[in-house]
Design a protein around this motif. Structure first.
Motif, PDB file in Angstrom:
ATOM      1  N   ARG A  17       0.854  -1.197   0.000  1.00 31.97           N
ATOM      2  CA  ARG A  17       0.000   0.000   0.000  1.00 31.97           C
ATOM      3  C   ARG A  17       0.881   1.236   0.000  1.00 31.97           C
ATOM      4  NH1 ARG A  17      -2.286   0.969   4.637  1.00 31.97           N
ATOM      5  NH2 ARG A  17      -1.290  -0.651   5.867  1.00 31.97           N
ATOM      6  N   LEU A  18       0.500   2.228  -0.808  1.00 29.50           N
ATOM      7  CA  LEU A  18       1.204   3.499  -0.807  1.00 29.50           C
ATOM      8  C   LEU A  18       0.574   4.410   0.234  1.00 29.50           C
ATOM      9  CD1 LEU A  18       3.329   5.393  -2.133  1.00 29.50           C
ATOM     10  CD2 LEU A  18       1.452   6.231  -3.569  1.00 29.50           C
ATOM     11  N   ASN A  41       5.967  10.291   0.961  1.00 31.01           N
ATOM     12  CA  ASN A  41       5.173   9.112   0.603  1.00 31.01           C
ATOM     13  C   ASN A  41       6.040   7.871   0.741  1.00 31.01           C
ATOM     14  OD1 ASN A  41       3.189  10.915  -0.006  1.00 31.01           O
ATOM     15  ND2 ASN A  41       3.141  10.508  -2.200  1.00 31.01           N
ATOM     16  N   ARG A  42       5.441   6.807   1.255  1.00 34.15           N
ATOM     17  CA  ARG A  42       6.176   5.568   1.478  1.00 34.15           C
ATOM     18  C   ARG A  42       5.219   4.396   1.419  1.00 34.15           C
ATOM     19  NH1 ARG A  42       6.374   7.900   7.362  1.00 34.15           N
ATOM     20  NH2 ARG A  42       7.341   9.505   6.155  1.00 34.15           N
ATOM     21  N   PHE A  43       5.740   3.185   1.605  1.00 38.79           N
ATOM     22  CA  PHE A  43       4.933   1.979   1.480  1.00 38.79           C
ATOM     23  C   PHE A  43       4.687   1.298   2.820  1.00 38.79           C
ATOM     24  CE2 PHE A  43       6.609   2.317  -2.852  1.00 38.79           C
ATOM     25  CZ  PHE A  43       5.463   2.096  -3.590  1.00 38.79           C
ATOM     26  N   ALA A  44       3.589   0.561   2.846  1.00 39.10           N
ATOM     27  CA  ALA A  44       3.312  -0.412   3.901  1.00 39.10           C
ATOM     28  C   ALA A  44       2.986  -1.726   3.195  1.00 39.10           C
ATOM     29  CB  ALA A  44       2.143   0.030   4.772  1.00 39.10           C
ATOM     30  N   LEU A  45       3.234  -2.834   3.855  1.00 43.80           N
ATOM     31  CA  LEU A  45       2.935  -4.152   3.283  1.00 43.80           C
ATOM     32  C   LEU A  45       2.138  -4.949   4.293  1.00 43.80           C
ATOM     33  CD1 LEU A  45       3.535  -6.083   0.845  1.00 43.80           C
ATOM     34  CD2 LEU A  45       5.441  -6.972   2.201  1.00 43.80           C
ATOM     35  N   ASP A  46       0.926  -5.379   3.894  1.00 42.41           N
ATOM     36  CA  ASP A  46       0.084  -6.242   4.723  1.00 42.41           C
ATOM     37  C   ASP A  46       0.344  -7.686   4.314  1.00 42.41           C
ATOM     38  OD1 ASP A  46      -1.114  -3.965   5.855  1.00 42.41           O
ATOM     39  OD2 ASP A  46      -2.600  -3.874   4.260  1.00 42.41           O
ATOM     40  N   GLY A  94      26.200   8.588  -8.530  1.00 45.19           N
ATOM     41  CA  GLY A  94      26.378  10.006  -8.262  1.00 45.19           C
ATOM     42  C   GLY A  94      25.672  10.453  -6.992  1.00 45.19           C
ATOM     43  N   THR A  95      26.096  11.607  -6.482  1.00 47.77           N
ATOM     44  CA  THR A  95      25.541  12.138  -5.248  1.00 47.77           C
ATOM     45  C   THR A  95      24.542  13.256  -5.530  1.00 47.77           C
ATOM     46  OG1 THR A  95      27.342  13.739  -5.102  1.00 47.77           O
ATOM     47  CG2 THR A  95      27.646  11.636  -3.966  1.00 47.77           C
ATOM     48  N   GLY A  96      23.861  13.694  -4.480  1.00 48.24           N
ATOM     49  CA  GLY A  96      22.978  14.853  -4.574  1.00 48.24           C
ATOM     50  C   GLY A  96      21.697  14.626  -5.357  1.00 48.24           C
ATOM     51  N   GLN A  97      21.252  13.374  -5.472  1.00 48.34           N
ATOM     52  CA  GLN A  97      20.060  13.092  -6.264  1.00 48.34           C
ATOM     53  C   GLN A  97      18.796  13.286  -5.427  1.00 48.34           C
ATOM     54  OE1 GLN A  97      20.187   9.955  -9.219  1.00 48.34           O
ATOM     55  NE2 GLN A  97      22.216   9.346  -8.494  1.00 48.34           N
ATOM     56  N   ALA A  98      17.765  13.814  -6.084  1.00 47.48           N
ATOM     57  CA  ALA A  98      16.486  14.056  -5.431  1.00 47.48           C
ATOM     58  C   ALA A  98      15.398  14.009  -6.490  1.00 47.48           C
ATOM     59  CB  ALA A  98      16.492  15.408  -4.723  1.00 47.48           C
ATOM     60  N   GLY A  99      14.149  13.925  -6.039  1.00 46.77           N
ATOM     61  CA  GLY A  99      13.031  13.971  -6.973  1.00 46.77           C
ATOM     62  C   GLY A  99      12.526  12.618  -7.401  1.00 46.77           C
ATOM     63  N   SER A 100      11.984  12.555  -8.626  1.00 51.76           N
ATOM     64  CA  SER A 100      11.288  11.357  -9.123  1.00 51.76           C
ATOM     65  C   SER A 100      12.062  10.606 -10.183  1.00 51.76           C
ATOM     66  CB  SER A 100       9.916  11.749  -9.673  1.00 51.76           C
ATOM     67  OG  SER A 100       9.121  12.290  -8.650  1.00 51.76           O
ATOM     68  N   ALA A 101      13.367  10.801 -10.234  1.00 51.56           N
ATOM     69  CA  ALA A 101      14.228  10.047 -11.144  1.00 51.56           C
ATOM     70  C   ALA A 101      15.548   9.793 -10.435  1.00 51.56           C
ATOM     71  CB  ALA A 101      14.454  10.798 -12.447  1.00 51.56           C
ATOM     72  N   GLY A 142      25.855  -0.308 -18.606  1.00 50.25           N
ATOM     73  CA  GLY A 142      25.149  -0.683 -17.384  1.00 50.25           C
ATOM     74  C   GLY A 142      24.461   0.461 -16.680  1.00 50.25           C
ATOM     75  N   LYS A 143      24.391   1.635 -17.337  1.00 44.61           N
ATOM     76  CA  LYS A 143      23.768   2.794 -16.708  1.00 44.61           C
ATOM     77  C   LYS A 143      22.332   2.976 -17.189  1.00 44.61           C
ATOM     78  CE  LYS A 143      27.961   5.468 -15.827  1.00 44.61           C
ATOM     79  NZ  LYS A 143      28.567   6.817 -15.897  1.00 44.61           N
ATOM     80  N   VAL A 144      21.518   3.555 -16.304  1.00 38.89           N
ATOM     81  CA  VAL A 144      20.128   3.843 -16.657  1.00 38.89           C
ATOM     82  C   VAL A 144      19.651   5.030 -15.817  1.00 38.89           C
ATOM     83  CG1 VAL A 144      19.065   2.276 -14.962  1.00 38.89           C
ATOM     84  CG2 VAL A 144      17.856   2.774 -17.071  1.00 38.89           C
ATOM     85  N   THR A 145      18.797   5.833 -16.430  1.00 35.82           N
ATOM     86  CA  THR A 145      18.068   6.865 -15.687  1.00 35.82           C
ATOM     87  C   THR A 145      16.665   6.337 -15.489  1.00 35.82           C
ATOM     88  OG1 THR A 145      19.384   8.644 -16.667  1.00 35.82           O
ATOM     89  CG2 THR A 145      17.270   9.260 -15.678  1.00 35.82           C
ATOM     90  N   LEU A 146      16.265   6.152 -14.240  1.00 35.95           N
ATOM     91  CA  LEU A 146      15.015   5.476 -13.931  1.00 35.95           C
ATOM     92  C   LEU A 146      14.017   6.440 -13.291  1.00 35.95           C
ATOM     93  CD1 LEU A 146      13.649   2.660 -13.917  1.00 35.95           C
ATOM     94  CD2 LEU A 146      14.582   2.340 -11.618  1.00 35.95           C
ATOM     95  N   SER A 147      12.832   6.535 -13.897  1.00 39.06           N
ATOM     96  CA  SER A 147      11.735   7.279 -13.267  1.00 39.06           C
ATOM     97  C   SER A 147      11.165   6.420 -12.159  1.00 39.06           C
ATOM     98  CB  SER A 147      10.642   7.587 -14.295  1.00 39.06           C
ATOM     99  OG  SER A 147      11.144   8.421 -15.306  1.00 39.06           O
ATOM    100  N   ILE A 148      10.935   7.017 -10.994  1.00 40.18           N
ATOM    101  CA  ILE A 148      10.529   6.229  -9.829  1.00 40.18           C
ATOM    102  C   ILE A 148       9.351   6.871  -9.110  1.00 40.18           C
ATOM    103  CG2 ILE A 148      12.840   5.311  -9.469  1.00 40.18           C
ATOM    104  CD1 ILE A 148      13.100   7.314  -7.107  1.00 40.18           C
ATOM    105  N   HIS A 149       8.719   6.053  -8.294  1.00 39.05           N
ATOM    106  CA  HIS A 149       7.646   6.502  -7.422  1.00 39.05           C
ATOM    107  C   HIS A 149       7.752   5.708  -6.126  1.00 39.05           C
ATOM    108  CE1 HIS A 149       3.818   8.379  -6.500  1.00 39.05           C
ATOM    109  NE2 HIS A 149       3.454   7.213  -5.993  1.00 39.05           N
ATOM    110  N   PRO A 150       7.567   6.270  -4.973  1.00 42.27           N
ATOM    111  CA  PRO A 150       7.439   7.699  -4.707  1.00 42.27           C
ATOM    112  C   PRO A 150       8.773   8.417  -4.894  1.00 42.27           C
ATOM    113  CG  PRO A 150       7.550   6.499  -2.650  1.00 42.27           C
ATOM    114  CD  PRO A 150       7.522   5.471  -3.743  1.00 42.27           C
TER     115      PRO A 150
END
Length: 198
Positions: A17-18, A41-46, A94-101, A142-150
């Motif tokens: 659950r989100l 935002n974070r997850f819970a697992l039942d 890399g360092t200093g990453q934030a946001g949705s990617a 082996g590199k990728v830029t990944l869109s993520i949630h949350p």
């Protein structure tokens, strides 16, 4: 240190659950709605276990649940039907990453991350669960830029391990008590909820 709950058999049901801390703001006098997204935002697992034999499965699970109540719990996130394959050894790039990617490296060349696929990032000795919000394919290096949630809740360090082969949720065990029904033939475990701390 979080306690890994055993998986003597697959859980009967495991529902991620989100937990959403954002809000929909309703404008006065018929104006447009506005979405206010908030960091956190974070997850819970039942988790619902099937009935277990008291020895040794039930005994071990009850012991670990009691410890996890105080120390935190770890549980692998089920992804039924998804063939995870061989992702390689992905880490934060890399360092200093934030946001949705997030920038990652160390994947097997050509590895495909699928939309909705879960993974965990280990940062500061704690796991943070995320999922891909779009398909992505690792380049030849082996590199990728990944869109993520949350969104990222912390700025992970360069080289932080990312668990794609077996992602985990790490967090607190809900409820005021740990109640396990003991019986001679099988034991009944109540639904367990693990909620990420941050």
């Amino acid at each position: 240190m979080a306690i890994e709950l055993p998986q003597p058999r697959l859980p009967k049901v495991a529902v991620p659950r989100l937990l959403d801390w954002g809000a929909d703001q309703k404008a006065p006098q018929g104006g447009a709605y506005q979405r206010l997204n908030r960091l956190g935002n974070r997850f819970a697992l039942d988790i619902s276990y099937p009935r277990l034999k008291p020895e040794p499965d039930g005994r071990i699970l009850a012991s670990r649940l009691r410890r996890a109540k105080a120390e935190g719990a770890l549980f692998p996130v089920p992804q039924p039907g998804l063939s995870v394959g061989a992702p390689g050894n992905p880490v934060v790039d890399g360092t200093g990453q934030a946001g949705s990617a997030i920038l990652l490296r160390g994947f097997t060349a050509g590895y495909q991350v699928r939309e909705g696929q879960f993974f965990s990032i280990i940062h500061g000795g704690r796991r943070y669960l995320h999922c891909a919000s779009a398909d992505a394919v690792a380049a030849g290096d082996g590199k990728v830029t990944l869109s993520i949630h949350p969104m990222l809740r912390v700025q992970p360090s360069n080289g932080a391990i990312c668990e794609f082969a077996k992602p985990y949720i790490e967090g607190i065990v809900g409820g005021q008590s740990i109640d396990v029904e003991l019986s001679i033939a099988k034991m009944q475990v109540p639904t367990i909820t693990i909620t990420e701390r941050a």
